[in-house]
Design an enzyme around this catalytic site. Structure first.
Site, short mmCIF file in Angstrom:
data_model
loop_
_atom_site.label_atom_id
_atom_site.label_comp_id
_atom_site.label_asym_id
_atom_site.label_seq_id
_atom_site.Cartn_x
_atom_site.Cartn_y
_atom_site.Cartn_z
N ALA A 83 0.82 -1.21 0.00
CA ALA A 83 0.00 0.00 0.00
C ALA A 83 0.86 1.26 0.00
O ALA A 83 2.03 1.24 0.39
CB ALA A 83 -0.91 0.00 1.22
N ILE B 75 0.64 3.85 1.98
CA ILE B 75 1.05 4.26 3.32
C ILE B 75 2.30 3.50 3.75
O ILE B 75 3.16 4.02 4.47
CB ILE B 75 -0.09 4.06 4.34
CG1 ILE B 75 0.25 4.68 5.70
CG2 ILE B 75 -0.45 2.58 4.50
CD1 ILE B 75 0.35 6.16 5.70
N TRP C 40 4.70 2.43 1.68
CA TRP C 40 5.81 3.01 0.91
C TRP C 40 6.24 4.36 1.47
O TRP C 40 7.44 4.63 1.64
CB TRP C 40 5.38 3.14 -0.54
CG TRP C 40 6.41 3.76 -1.45
CD1 TRP C 40 6.58 5.09 -1.71
CD2 TRP C 40 7.40 3.08 -2.22
NE1 TRP C 40 7.60 5.28 -2.59
CE2 TRP C 40 8.13 4.07 -2.93
CE3 TRP C 40 7.74 1.73 -2.39
CZ2 TRP C 40 9.18 3.75 -3.79
CZ3 TRP C 40 8.78 1.42 -3.25
CH2 TRP C 40 9.49 2.40 -3.93
N ARG D 238 0.34 -9.68 -4.36
CA ARG D 238 -0.20 -10.63 -5.32
C ARG D 238 0.53 -10.52 -6.66
O ARG D 238 0.44 -11.41 -7.50
CB ARG D 238 -1.70 -10.40 -5.49
CG ARG D 238 -2.47 -10.83 -4.24
CD ARG D 238 -3.90 -10.37 -4.26
NE ARG D 238 -4.64 -10.90 -3.12
CZ ARG D 238 -5.81 -10.45 -2.72
NH1 ARG D 238 -6.39 -9.46 -3.37
NH2 ARG D 238 -6.41 -10.99 -1.68
N LYS E 102 -5.30 0.92 10.46
CA LYS E 102 -6.66 1.03 10.93
C LYS E 102 -7.61 1.06 9.73
O LYS E 102 -7.20 1.42 8.62
CB LYS E 102 -6.83 2.27 11.83
CG LYS E 102 -6.20 3.57 11.30
CD LYS E 102 -7.00 4.20 10.21
CE LYS E 102 -6.28 5.38 9.61
NZ LYS E 102 -6.58 5.57 8.20
N ARG F 183 -10.40 4.89 -1.48
CA ARG F 183 -11.53 5.38 -0.68
C ARG F 183 -12.82 5.44 -1.49
O ARG F 183 -13.90 5.54 -0.92
CB ARG F 183 -11.20 6.76 -0.11
CG ARG F 183 -10.01 6.77 0.84
CD ARG F 183 -9.71 8.17 1.35
NE ARG F 183 -8.51 8.19 2.17
CZ ARG F 183 -7.28 8.39 1.71
NH1 ARG F 183 -7.10 8.61 0.41
NH2 ARG F 183 -6.24 8.40 2.51
N TYR G 273 -8.14 20.95 3.10
CA TYR G 273 -7.45 20.23 4.17
C TYR G 273 -7.69 20.87 5.54
O TYR G 273 -7.65 22.08 5.69
CB TYR G 273 -5.94 20.20 3.90
CG TYR G 273 -5.17 19.44 4.94
CD1 TYR G 273 -5.10 18.06 4.91
CD2 TYR G 273 -4.53 20.11 5.99
CE1 TYR G 273 -4.40 17.35 5.88
CE2 TYR G 273 -3.83 19.41 6.97
CZ TYR G 273 -3.77 18.03 6.90
OH TYR G 273 -3.10 17.33 7.86
#
Length: 353
Positions: free
Chosen positions: A30, A32, A34, A55, A114, A182, A252
């Protein structure tokens, strides 16, 4: 799990005595991992990155070319290895429960991104399995490891803002486009489980385990079947209230504030501070305003250190057990009040009485 599972490669502990390095494998490639977690893992002197699984073997090799370890094609093949003590799971949310369970059954300690699972029931089963097998299971809520929040709790306990009356917490950022996970309901997309959990966990941190969600709303993109934003009203002991907001199509914002009878404390850049950022805690009182600047900290490095310390010495981390389960209960309650199913589909509304 005893030290026999640890590598023969040694490092030195803080006390100067020999300590074996923790051998970790990574289940999934994923973003995050990296950007933040693998740099933190490989920088820790008590950790050896042994393998990275994907995979797609070529994708795993891209990761190991940068961070080290052996590329592995397939998550099952990684879990079958006997040269790993623990795994880090940065998979999409709906895959967490399955692969955490498999890792625990394979005898591996687990650090998971999470949420630990999509629902309280799944999270409770995983926590029980880890306890039954004597394994460590931590949820990587990295912001909880940043010392700025402990300092805020100290200031509140010292009475700097008097008696706490209300909390506000907000976390949101612009959309990264429909290619972002997301926006994919099939793997647990949506704003609540990836973004909303931060304000919810902030309420749990500062209001305590008795906090309750008493109202909630979620904005759902019906075409793509994901929630894109939300808000919740919470209450805590002594009549304290909280207002939580989050989203993934906003400008943000990453902050929270505690408002008391004698002042207010606010934390800017509360959830995603870079490791070089010096946090500023703002204290507002009737006759003065003060800003406390704290040393820079890498909260991902602190998560890794907490994971190692929990495995080696049994040190509690705040990233496991009852706090994780209470968090899952609160997220379930947000869905219930907002009439949303765990997979992102709206619940059928009951007919009016």
């Amino acid at each position: 799990m005893g030290t026999e599972r640890l590598s023969l490669q040694e490092s030195r502990s803080a006390s100067g005595s020999p300590a074996r390095r923790l051998r970790i494998g990574v289940v999934g490639c994923a973003g995050i991992a990296w950007r933040r977690m693998l740099p933190a893992l490989t920088a820790n002197p008590d950790v050896t990155l042994a393998a990275v699984a994907s995979r797609d073997a070529d994708k795993a090799r891209v990761f190991t070319d940068r961070f080290g370890g052996e590329p592995v094609a397939g998550y099952d093949r990684l879990l079958a290895r006997d040269d790993l003590d623990a795994v880090y799971v940065p998979l999409p949310a709906l895959l967490h429960a399955e692969w955490i369970e498999r890792a625990l059954l394979a005898g591996k300690h687990v650090l998971s991104e999470k949420p630990l699972a999509a629902t309280y029931g799944e999270a409770a089963a995983l926590v029980a399995l880890a306890e039954a097998r004597g394994l460590v299971l931590l949820e990587s809520f990295m912001f909880l490891c940043h010392p700025q929040h402990a300092r805020v709790r100290e200031l509140v306990a010292e009475g700097v803002i008097g008696e706490l009356r209300t909390l506000t917490a907000e976390f949101a950022f612009p959309s990264k486009g429909y290619g972002d996970i997301r926006w994919r309901p099939d793997i647990g997309g949506g704003a609540l489980t990836d973004i909303g959990v931060y304000p919810v966990r902030t309420a749990l941190l500062h209001l305590g385990p008795e906090v309750e969600v008493v109202g909630a709303a979620l904005d759902v993109d019906r075409e793509r079947a994901v929630d894109t934003a939300g808000a919740a009203l919470v209450t805590g002991p002594g009549g304290v209230t909280g207002q939580l907001s989050w989203g993934m199509r906003h400008a943000y914002r990453s902050q929270y504030a505690l408002w008391g009878s004698a002042g207010r404390i606010s934390v800017q850049w509360a959830y995603t501070p870079p490791p070089t950022h010096q946090p500023v805690i703002r204290i507002e009182q009737q006759s003065r305003v003060e800003e406390l600047t704290l040393p820079a900290e890498d909260q991902f490095a602190r998560v890794v250190a907490a994971f190692v310390a929990r495995i080696r010495h049994g040190e509690p981390s705040g990233l496991e057990g009852e706090s994780v389960l209470r968090q899952a209960q609160l997220v379930d309650r947000v869905r219930e009040l907002a009439l949303l199913l765990p997979d992102g589909r709206p619940r059928e509304r009951m007919g009016s009485v």
